[in-house]
Design a protein around this motif. Structure first.
Motif, short mmCIF file in Angstrom:
data_model
loop_
_atom_site.label_atom_id
_atom_site.label_comp_id
_atom_site.label_asym_id
_atom_site.label_seq_id
_atom_site.Cartn_x
_atom_site.Cartn_y
_atom_site.Cartn_z
N ASP A 1 0.83 -1.21 0.00
CA ASP A 1 0.00 0.00 0.00
C ASP A 1 0.86 1.26 0.00
O ASP A 1 0.57 2.23 -0.69
N ARG B 1 -9.98 3.76 -2.16
CA ARG B 1 -10.23 2.50 -1.47
C ARG B 1 -11.64 2.51 -0.84
O ARG B 1 -12.40 1.57 -0.97
N THR B 2 -11.96 3.63 -0.18
CA THR B 2 -13.26 3.72 0.49
C THR B 2 -14.40 3.55 -0.50
O THR B 2 -15.34 2.79 -0.26
N TYR B 3 -14.30 4.26 -1.65
CA TYR B 3 -15.42 4.20 -2.59
C TYR B 3 -15.42 2.91 -3.39
O TYR B 3 -16.49 2.38 -3.71
N PHE C 1 -14.51 0.12 -2.25
CA PHE C 1 -15.03 -0.81 -1.26
C PHE C 1 -16.55 -0.71 -1.19
O PHE C 1 -17.26 -1.70 -1.07
N GLU C 2 -17.03 0.52 -1.28
CA GLU C 2 -18.47 0.73 -1.12
C GLU C 2 -19.25 0.31 -2.36
O GLU C 2 -20.29 -0.33 -2.25
N PRO D 1 -18.01 -4.13 -3.68
CA PRO D 1 -17.45 -4.88 -2.56
C PRO D 1 -16.79 -6.19 -2.97
O PRO D 1 -15.97 -6.71 -2.24
N GLU D 2 -17.13 -6.70 -4.17
CA GLU D 2 -16.54 -7.98 -4.53
C GLU D 2 -15.31 -7.86 -5.41
O GLU D 2 -14.57 -8.81 -5.58
N ILE D 3 -15.11 -6.70 -6.00
CA ILE D 3 -13.93 -6.57 -6.88
C ILE D 3 -13.13 -5.31 -6.56
O ILE D 3 -12.48 -4.75 -7.41
N TRP D 4 -13.18 -4.86 -5.29
CA TRP D 4 -12.53 -3.59 -5.00
C TRP D 4 -11.02 -3.63 -5.20
O TRP D 4 -10.41 -2.65 -5.60
N GLN D 5 -10.41 -4.80 -4.97
CA GLN D 5 -8.96 -4.89 -5.18
C GLN D 5 -8.63 -4.66 -6.65
O GLN D 5 -7.61 -4.05 -6.98
#
Lengths: 439, 331
Positions: B246, B273-275, B277-278, B281-285
């Protein structure tokens, strides 16, 4: 003519937009109960834990919102209000989860958090939940430390599942009841982190009381978490004198271990106790070892497939219909957290005569006994914040007619038999010979 | 003296005052994001300092985690004031960097990067086994006092934000001045031609060692701020190698042009990252990875290069219209 047509189209589009906005406005202003649900959507814990948990959650929320559930949960919504569900990823460690918890509480203004699989997440979120005053119902995580060390005077945090100690105690009780004379010592293979270390310790202490003649292996195996390769450990276990092997493996590690150990015939030579083995039993199907002890930490999944209570039959039928596979324990356990919320909101609304405040919901849930899919959940420990349920153990077998794994020779242990009395710490209770257990 | 009070200094000072004012307006969740950006920004400055020498560390979570766990350990023995915790975190992280520096200063490039990672994973392995520090479950951090004063529950986080902003400001200005000093500039020469630097009579290894300690201390500061912000430390989110990743991400995102940019990079990373994630949620990486890829493809020198590009375009336009603009050196 053309001009008029254009105008007509514009009007139509305008009306449609207006309608959509009105609808949007209506949903935005309708009173809902916003619930955040953390679950592993990515990573090693997703397939066996996170995804079934999410499926169970979505199903039960649909059931609650539409009023599809059988009595006593047959009214719509939580105290009449629809659930607005946000499922989010539990991956990334405690610090990331605390950040997400703050986001959900302060940015999205959720009314409650229901979920959490990992003990690490539960440990991390307990303090922040109390600090931000957010009702938090922990559904799967096992560490007894949540209420015994971190948060001795809980207000906003509840857990609706037995803690991990109960599971290891009941495993030892099953061995004592069914094969006391056959146990010639026990070995262990557990992941080298808090959950694995705690599980082995609890099992060892319970066995020392229940089958004192069986000695614990002096060399319990503690491979690295997510290592995926267990060649040396399997060799060591094959050579060991102990004939029972205890393991709290889960997720990808458990599947890898089962694959590698089956290939070398380990499950035929040793009696295995897999404390959360049921989580992968449906996924692996016939590849899951038969004739071993696989646990679910309570009345869930494989152990209640045929239980006739209407609520359980609804869940079994609808889950299979929606997802094409039977519900395993995480699906039940997450759904159970929502049943707790439904029970508490409805009861608090009845007592208050209007939609309840968070404090009123907490009062309703504290120390309550509410019906779950099979039997009752009693919030009987840690000042009414920690649940107690019965626990079940049995031996796995393949049912050819059904085409799925089942359990036989099931023994049901009452909640008071496998949990310490209220106010007594788990380790202290185990070390003192489990006094006060009512079996 | 005036040499020290350059545009970057004034920019950072302005930034500090802007943050202190914003503190009154921010919603709590924004303040959380701000605090985390300040924390990660400090670590990223540490990486920037090394980067200027051409060294990349894939293991700075080692010092970050050391700082964070120092807070936990000091609290266990009853020390609970923010200044003492900060000094403690800086001292342990700096001390560790000093010791490891004797070995690491001899290595360059991928060997340096991976040795750092190896050390951070050793710490991870140790922390995962220490039950008194919560093993992999981690350990909670209690609320701290500020110079002996206890803040009320409403005032606690705004006060923490003020302190974090000031710590980050001091870290940034100090690093900026260091980078402008002879010692700091010399390390750029080390990157270009190490042998030549040695022939000029300087010790390249010593210069790198000093840098390494400085970057360790900065990462320690970041760790202290993070521990206090989140109220929980655990090996997975403090010491694991992905955490080091990171920091490298933020450094690439920000670019190594300016210390102030690292905070912007950290903020952008945090928001991304926050958005991500929001909304996914399943492909945020995947979204984070995609963003990194885009940055490397289109902005290889990071976000800060947008500014220099804009300036050079403006200069070009000015030159075309016959005006001249004084170029500025030393950025």
């Amino acid at each position: 003519m053309k001009l008029r047509e254009t105008k007509f189209t514009q009007c139509l589009v305008g009306a449609a937009l207006g309608g959509v906005m009105a609808l949007g406005g209506a949903t935005a202003f309708a009173q809902t109960v916003k619930i955040g649900t953390p679950s592993f959507l990515t990573g090693a814990a997703a397939p066996a834990f996170g995804i079934p948990a999410k499926q169970g959650t979505e199903l039960i929320v649909r059931g609650i919102n539409n009023g599809e559930l059988p009595a006593p949960y047959n009214t719509k919504g939580l105290a009449g209000r629809q659930i607005d569900l946000i499922v989010y990823d539990e991956a990334g460690g405690g610090t990331k989860q605390v950040t997400e918890f703050r986001n959900k509480a302060q940015k999205d203004n959720v009314d409650a958090i229901i979920g959490i699989i990992s003990s690490g997440t539960c440990a991390a979120l307990t303090k922040v939940a109390e600090e931000l005053k957010v009702l938090t119902i922990q559904t799967v995580c096992g560490t007894p430390r949540v209420f015994e060390e971190i948060n001795k005077d809980p207000k906003y945090v509840f857990r609706t599942i037995n803690h991990a100690t109960a599971n290891n105690v009941s495993a030892a009780r099953y061995l004592a009841a069914k094969m006391k004379d056959k146990v010639k010592g026990f070995a262990g293979i557990n992941q080298n982190y808090a959950w694995g270390q705690d599980s082995w310790r609890d099992f060892q202490l319970a066995m020392a009381t229940l089958i004192p003649a069986a000695k614990a292996s002096k060399k319990p195996q503690f491979p690295k978490l997510f290592s995926g390769q267990y060649g040396t450990e399997i060799s060591a276990l094959s050579r060991s004198r102990e004939n029972v092997v205890h393991s709290s493996f889960w997720g990808g590690d458990l599947e890898a271990f089962i694959g590698q150990a089956s290939a070398r015939g380990l499950f035929k030579r040793k009696s295995f106790v897999l404390t959360v083995g049921e989580t992968v039993a449906y996924r692996l199907g016939k590849k899951f070892p038969q004739g071993i002890l696989a646990g679910t930490r309570g009345p869930y999944g494989m152990y209640v497939v045929d239980d006739p209570t209407p609520l359980n039959q609804w869940f079994q039928k609808e889950f299979r219909k929606a997802y094409g596979s039977p519900p395993s324990q995480p699906a039940y356990q997450y759904a159970q957290g929502f049943l707790a919320a439904k029970y508490a909101y409805d009861k608090a609304a009845k007592d208050a005569g209007k939609f309840p405040s968070t404090e009123q919901v907490i009062t309703a849930l504290r120390g309550a006994t509410f019906p779950t899919f099979v039997g009752d959940v009693k919030m009987g420990l840690s000042k009414g914040h920690q649940a107690m349920t019965d626990d079940r153990w049995g031996v796995t077998a393949w049912d050819e007619a059904k085409g799925e794994m089942v359990v036989k020779d099931v023994v049901v242990f009452p909640a008071e038999c496998v949990n310490p009395p209220d106010g007594v710490g788990s380790i202290e209770w185990l070390k003192g010979g489990m006094k006060g257990a009512k079996c | 003296m005036t040499r020290l009070l350059d545009r970057t200094f004034w920019g950072l000072t302005l930034g500090l005052f802007a943050l202190l004012l914003l503190n009154f307006l921010l919603e709590e969740w924004m303040r959380s994001i701000g605090l985390q950006s300040l924390s990660r920004g400090c670590v990223a400055i540490g990486l920037l300092v090394l980067w200027r020498t051409g060294l990349v560390s894939f293991g700075h979570a080692l010092f970050f985690g050391f700082g964070a766990y120092t807070v936990a350990m000091l609290q266990i023995i009853g020390i609970n004031d923010i200044i003492l915790l900060l000094i403690g975190g800086m001292a342990t992280a700096g001390g560790l960097a000093l010791v490891l520096g004797f070995l690491l200063r001899q290595y360059r490039a991928i060997f340096f990067a991976l040795l750092n990672m190896a050390f951070s994973m050793i710490l991870y392995g140790v922390l995962a086994k220490v039950e008194s520090l919560g093993s992999t479950d981690g350990i909670g951090i209690s609320q701290v006092t500020f110079f002996g004063f206890t803040a009320s529950s409403e005032a606690y986080r705004p006060t923490l934000f003020v302190f974090a902003a000031i710590f980050a400001y001091i870290a940034a200005v100090g690093s900026h001045w260091y980078l402008k000093s002879t010692l700091g500039l010399m390390t750029m020469a080390v990157r270009e031609n190490e042998i030549r630097v040695e022939y000029l009579g300087y010790s390249a290894e010593k210069a790198i060692h000093i840098k390494y300690v400085l970057s360790g201390v900065l990462a320690g500061v970041g760790g202290v701020i993070m521990a206090l912000t989140v109220g929980h430390v655990d090996p997975d989110s403090m010491v694991y190698w992905t955490v080091s990743g990171d920091f490298v991400f933020i450094t690439i995102l920000a670019g190594t042009g300016n210390v102030g940019a690292t905070f912007i990079g950290a903020l952008v990373y945090e928001l991304l990252r926050t958005y991500a994630f929001e909304f996914a949620p399943e492909i945020w990486q995947l979204i984070l990875g995609g963003a990194l890829l885009l940055i490397i493809m289109f902005l290889p020198d990071g976000l800060w290069s947008l500014r220099s590009e804009w300036r050079s375009r403006r200069a070009l336009a000015a030159a075309r219209s016959g005006k001249t603009e004084k170029g500025e050196a030393g950025q």
